[in-house]
Design a protein around this motif. Structure first.
Motif, PDB file in Angstrom:
ATOM      1  N   CYS A   1       0.236  -1.317  -0.255  1.00 16.13           N
ATOM      2  CA  CYS A   1       0.435  -0.308  -0.106  1.00 16.13           C
ATOM      3  C   CYS A   1       0.467   1.056  -0.181  1.00 16.13           C
ATOM      4  N   LEU A   2       2.025   1.299   1.219  1.00 21.07           N
ATOM      5  CA  LEU A   2       2.674   2.130   1.120  1.00 21.07           C
ATOM      6  C   LEU A   2       3.576   2.341  -0.293  1.00 21.07           C
ATOM      7  N   VAL A   3       4.040   1.420  -0.875  1.00 22.04           N
ATOM      8  CA  VAL A   3       4.766   1.282  -1.965  1.00 22.04           C
ATOM      9  C   VAL A   3       3.771   2.633  -3.018  1.00 22.04           C
ATOM     10  N   LEU A   4       1.667   1.470  -3.710  1.00 23.49           N
ATOM     11  CA  LEU A   4       1.521   2.334  -4.203  1.00 23.49           C
ATOM     12  C   LEU A   4       1.187   3.747  -3.874  1.00 23.49           C
ATOM     13  N   VAL A   5       0.945   4.046  -3.053  1.00 24.53           N
ATOM     14  CA  VAL A   5       0.803   6.138  -2.485  1.00 24.53           C
ATOM     15  C   VAL A   5       1.442   6.457  -2.389  1.00 24.53           C
ATOM     16  N   ALA A   6       2.879   5.859  -2.933  1.00 29.56           N
ATOM     17  CA  ALA A   6       4.576   6.455  -3.423  1.00 29.56           C
ATOM     18  C   ALA A   6       3.704   6.823  -4.337  1.00 29.56           C
ATOM     19  N   LEU A   7       3.659   5.549  -5.203  1.00 24.40           N
ATOM     20  CA  LEU A   7       3.920   5.755  -7.040  1.00 24.40           C
ATOM     21  C   LEU A   7       2.759   6.947  -7.503  1.00 24.40           C
ATOM     22  N   PHE A   8       0.977   6.862  -6.370  1.00 25.94           N
ATOM     23  CA  PHE A   8       0.671   7.321  -7.016  1.00 25.94           C
ATOM     24  C   PHE A   8       0.128   9.071  -6.521  1.00 25.94           C
ATOM     25  N   VAL A   9       1.542   9.281  -5.701  1.00 25.02           N
ATOM     26  CA  VAL A   9       1.638  10.833  -5.203  1.00 25.02           C
ATOM     27  C   VAL A   9       3.100  11.861  -6.170  1.00 25.02           C
TER      28      VAL A   9
ATOM     29  N   VAL B   1       9.479  20.553 -27.734  1.00 25.15           N
ATOM     30  CA  VAL B   1       9.920  19.876 -26.387  1.00 25.15           C
ATOM     31  C   VAL B   1       8.992  18.557 -25.558  1.00 25.15           C
ATOM     32  N   LEU B   2       9.832  17.745 -25.257  1.00 25.14           N
ATOM     33  CA  LEU B   2       8.959  16.310 -24.924  1.00 25.14           C
ATOM     34  C   LEU B   2       9.441  16.523 -23.057  1.00 25.14           C
ATOM     35  N   ILE B   3       8.629  16.423 -21.935  1.00 26.43           N
ATOM     36  CA  ILE B   3       8.741  16.219 -20.790  1.00 26.43           C
ATOM     37  C   ILE B   3       8.228  15.051 -19.897  1.00 26.43           C
ATOM     38  N   SER B   4       8.832  14.620 -19.694  1.00 22.76           N
ATOM     39  CA  SER B   4       8.558  12.719 -19.004  1.00 22.76           C
ATOM     40  C   SER B   4       8.670  12.690 -17.607  1.00 22.76           C
ATOM     41  N   HIS B   5       7.910  11.917 -16.234  1.00 25.42           N
ATOM     42  CA  HIS B   5       7.793  11.897 -15.361  1.00 25.42           C
ATOM     43  C   HIS B   5       7.568  10.303 -14.962  1.00 25.42           C
ATOM     44  N   GLN B   6       8.063   9.072 -14.823  1.00 22.30           N
ATOM     45  CA  GLN B   6       7.999   8.044 -14.086  1.00 22.30           C
ATOM     46  C   GLN B   6       7.180   7.075 -15.462  1.00 22.30           C
ATOM     47  N   GLY B   7       8.039   7.474 -16.414  1.00 22.33           N
ATOM     48  CA  GLY B   7       6.805   6.426 -17.633  1.00 22.33           C
ATOM     49  C   GLY B   7       5.628   7.787 -18.304  1.00 22.33           C
TER      50      GLY B   7
ATOM     51  N   ASN C   1      18.420  12.273 -19.551  1.00 24.39           N
ATOM     52  CA  ASN C   1      17.626  11.531 -18.849  1.00 24.39           C
ATOM     53  C   ASN C   1      18.170  11.073 -17.257  1.00 24.39           C
ATOM     54  N   LYS C   2      17.427  11.132 -16.493  1.00 21.54           N
ATOM     55  CA  LYS C   2      17.693  11.364 -15.114  1.00 21.54           C
ATOM     56  C   LYS C   2      17.763  10.329 -14.836  1.00 21.54           C
ATOM     57  N   VAL C   3      17.910   8.878 -14.830  1.00 21.48           N
ATOM     58  CA  VAL C   3      17.415   8.117 -14.322  1.00 21.48           C
ATOM     59  C   VAL C   3      17.019   7.950 -12.892  1.00 21.48           C
ATOM     60  N   SER C   4      17.713   8.868 -11.781  1.00 27.39           N
ATOM     61  CA  SER C   4      17.559   8.646 -10.448  1.00 27.39           C
ATOM     62  C   SER C   4      16.560   8.698 -10.163  1.00 27.39           C
ATOM     63  N   GLN C   5      15.350   9.860 -11.591  1.00 32.04           N
ATOM     64  CA  GLN C   5      14.139  10.250 -11.143  1.00 32.04           C
ATOM     65  C   GLN C   5      13.082  10.812 -12.001  1.00 32.04           C
ATOM     66  N   ASP C   6      13.649   9.226 -13.205  1.00 36.62           N
ATOM     67  CA  ASP C   6      12.675   8.880 -13.597  1.00 36.62           C
ATOM     68  C   ASP C   6      12.096   9.926 -14.467  1.00 36.62           C
ATOM     69  N   GLN C   7      12.903  10.972 -15.182  1.00 38.56           N
ATOM     70  CA  GLN C   7      12.822  11.511 -15.349  1.00 38.56           C
ATOM     71  C   GLN C   7      13.225  12.244 -17.514  1.00 38.56           C
TER      72      GLN C   7
ATOM     73  N   ARG D   1      14.118   5.604 -23.331  1.00 32.99           N
ATOM     74  CA  ARG D   1      13.769   4.399 -22.207  1.00 32.99           C
ATOM     75  C   ARG D   1      13.648   3.059 -22.606  1.00 32.99           C
ATOM     76  N   ALA D   2      14.272   2.454 -23.848  1.00 34.82           N
ATOM     77  CA  ALA D   2      14.877   2.145 -23.741  1.00 34.82           C
ATOM     78  C   ALA D   2      16.087   1.407 -23.538  1.00 34.82           C
ATOM     79  N   LEU D   3      17.385   2.508 -23.023  1.00 37.89           N
ATOM     80  CA  LEU D   3      18.199   2.446 -22.471  1.00 37.89           C
ATOM     81  C   LEU D   3      18.145   1.784 -21.379  1.00 37.89           C
ATOM     82  N   ASN D   4      17.198   3.028 -20.912  1.00 35.94           N
ATOM     83  CA  ASN D   4      16.784   2.391 -18.986  1.00 35.94           C
ATOM     84  C   ASN D   4      16.247   1.347 -18.762  1.00 35.94           C
TER      85      ASN D   4
END
Length: 473
Positions: free
Chosen positions: A8-16, A42-48, A335-341, A267-270
């Motif tokens: 549940c905590l993981v789901l909440v973290a992902l949702f937030v 321009v294209l900007i993404s976060h967590q897929g 490509n900020k892998v640590s933050q999935d950005q 995404r393919a590289l990551n």
């Protein structure tokens, strides 16, 4: 019960995290919509998740065709990161080693001691070919890598320094790497990229293509550069910003793509679709210079590896970026892998906007910090001089102690050009009879005269520095 709580905590973290990213969508839109001069995509993404994707401005002045999110741009030096992945793949298959000698593949080249690793890290000591003019190369042909390799030993009989000693950014390194890919794989560079990178990533709008191909890709974004004499944007080719006789060269540049395809590539590289995590970790490790023990890179704290610059030294997160600057094109892939950005900015009128400054504003939005207005450059305006006035400035200028390469000034038609050492020849534009500027910089070239009015030297001013070069008599 504990497992359920943790899930549940993981789901909440992902949702937030996703909600926080989505909450920033209006801010990204407000940032880019507010820019007066931005011409690009321009294209900007976060967590897929795509948070923002939009295009602004003109793709083709001659038809008034506008840019779209599908528009494709020349990536310039971002192409080097594709070349780097190709080398990683061949190494992973056991077809080459990073420690292989360059002469294993091209024994005719006189650069003993240069390895594949030196090429990848720009520590080979082999100078750049990009500044070659009609004195070195056939300017009436669409030269290829083979032509560059044929001229190299005649132009540069030896390396500039012992391999591994220093860092020297040189496009020649990545032309050689592309040629190694061809020799080892048995495929052309373009076909290798298509088969082993573009197709696996689903990059349907990405190609390796000569700039002057008979048929340009669909939705091609032409590039434009500021003419400081006409005081308007013109096709960059007309200003000598992109040299047509090098348009068949690959490896250092030549990849054409759009923001959506570049997102798929990141995404393919990551996700290790192209190479394994172990291969990637080995490749993206900083190289130490033999002369100082410092990390090889363009700038302190930003190691250069395989066409990427790492955002940490030593690297921990895998965060990195690749950038390109050629003609009117500016490209930035962060490509900020640590933050999935992932942030991708492509411009075809690049002198109007500083992509690094734009990226800083994007980071401030991600961090919830006050947003600093990005730099929007005012184009410097020049005046017209006669060809006779400009021809009087021609010549080779050198420093007294020889600590700097010579500066060559020549007039072609009604334009004046400056060439510093082996760098590309650049247009310089007059703001007075003796003061000239280079667009996109704060630099000035000031010609100095004696009491009789004859030119005797020039001063190169910029970035808080000044250096005088004297006219060779």
């Amino acid at each position: 019960m504990l497992r359920q709580i943790l899930q549940c905590l993981v789901l909440v973290a992902l949702f937030v995290g996703n909600v926080q990213g989505q909450d920033k969508q209006p801010q990204f839109a407000a940032l880019f919509d507010s820019l007066k001069n931005f011409n690009g995509s321009v294209l900007i993404s976060h967590q897929g998740k795509l948070l923002f994707q939009k295009a602004y401005g003109i793709a083709d002045q001659s038809t008034n065709r506008q840019l779209t999110t599908e528009s494709v741009f020349e990536l310039a030096s971002v192409s080097k990161a594709f070349t780097g992945i190709g080398i990683m793949q061949l190494k992973e298959k056991g077809l080459l080693s990073y420690d292989d000698s360059l002469r294993k593949f091209f024994p005719e080249l006189p650069y003993a001691g240069v390895s594949v690793r030196h090429l990848l890290a720009n520590t080979s000591g082999i100078p750049d070919f990009l500044g070659w003019t009609e004195e070195e190369i056939n300017v009436n042909a669409k030269n290829t890598n083979a032509a560059i390799l044929g001229i190299l030993p005649k132009k540069f009989a030896a390396v500039a320094f012992a391999p591994g000693l220093r860092f020297l950014y040189s496009n020649t390194n990545y032309v050689l790497l592309a040629s190694i890919i061809e020799k080892v794989s048995g495929l052309s560079y373009a076909e290798y990229m298509r088969k082993h990178i573009f197709l696996p990533c689903g990059m349907s709008n990405t190609v390796v293509s000569p700039r002057y191909a008979d048929k340009l890709p669909k939705d091609y974004a032409f590039d434009y550069a500021w003419d400081g004499s006409e005081n308007r944007f013109l096709p960059a080719d007309s200003l000598k910003r992109y040299i047509h006789y090098l348009s068949g060269v690959t490896g250092a540049f030549g990849v054409i793509s759009n923001t959506a395809d570049l997102y798929k590539w990141c995404r393919a590289l990551n996700t290790n679709l192209l190479v394994s995590e172990a291969t990637k970790k080995e490749a993206l490790s900083p190289v130490k210079l033999a002369s100082s023990g410092e990390t090889a890179g363009l700038y302190p704290g930003l190691p250069y590896v395989f066409g990427w610059q790492l955002l940490e030294d030593p690297p921990v997160s895998g965060d990195m970026f690749s950038s390109g600057n050629y003609g009117g094109y500016r490209s930035l892939v962060v490509n900020k892998v640590s933050q999935d950005q992932i942030v991708i900015i492509l411009c075809n009128m690049g002198e109007t906007s500083d992509v690094i400054s734009l990226m800083n504003s994007v980071e401030e939005i991600f961090e919830g910090a006050p947003v600093s207005p990005p730099d929007e450059k005012e184009m410097r305006k020049g005046i017209k001089l006669s060809s006779e006035q400009m021809r009087a400035l021609q010549g080779t200028y050198t420093t007294k102690d020889g600590t700097f390469p010579p500066m060559k000034i020549r007039c072609i038609g009604n334009r004046l050009y400056a060439k510093f050492g082996e760098t590309m020849e650049q247009n310089i534009f007059p703001e007075s009879a003796d003061t000239f500027f280079v667009t996109g910089t704060d630099g000035k070239v000031i010609f100095n005269r004696n009491n009789q009015g004859a030119v005797i030297s020039l001063s190169l001013n910029g970035a808080g520095m000044s250096q005088t070069f004297f006219l060779n008599q």
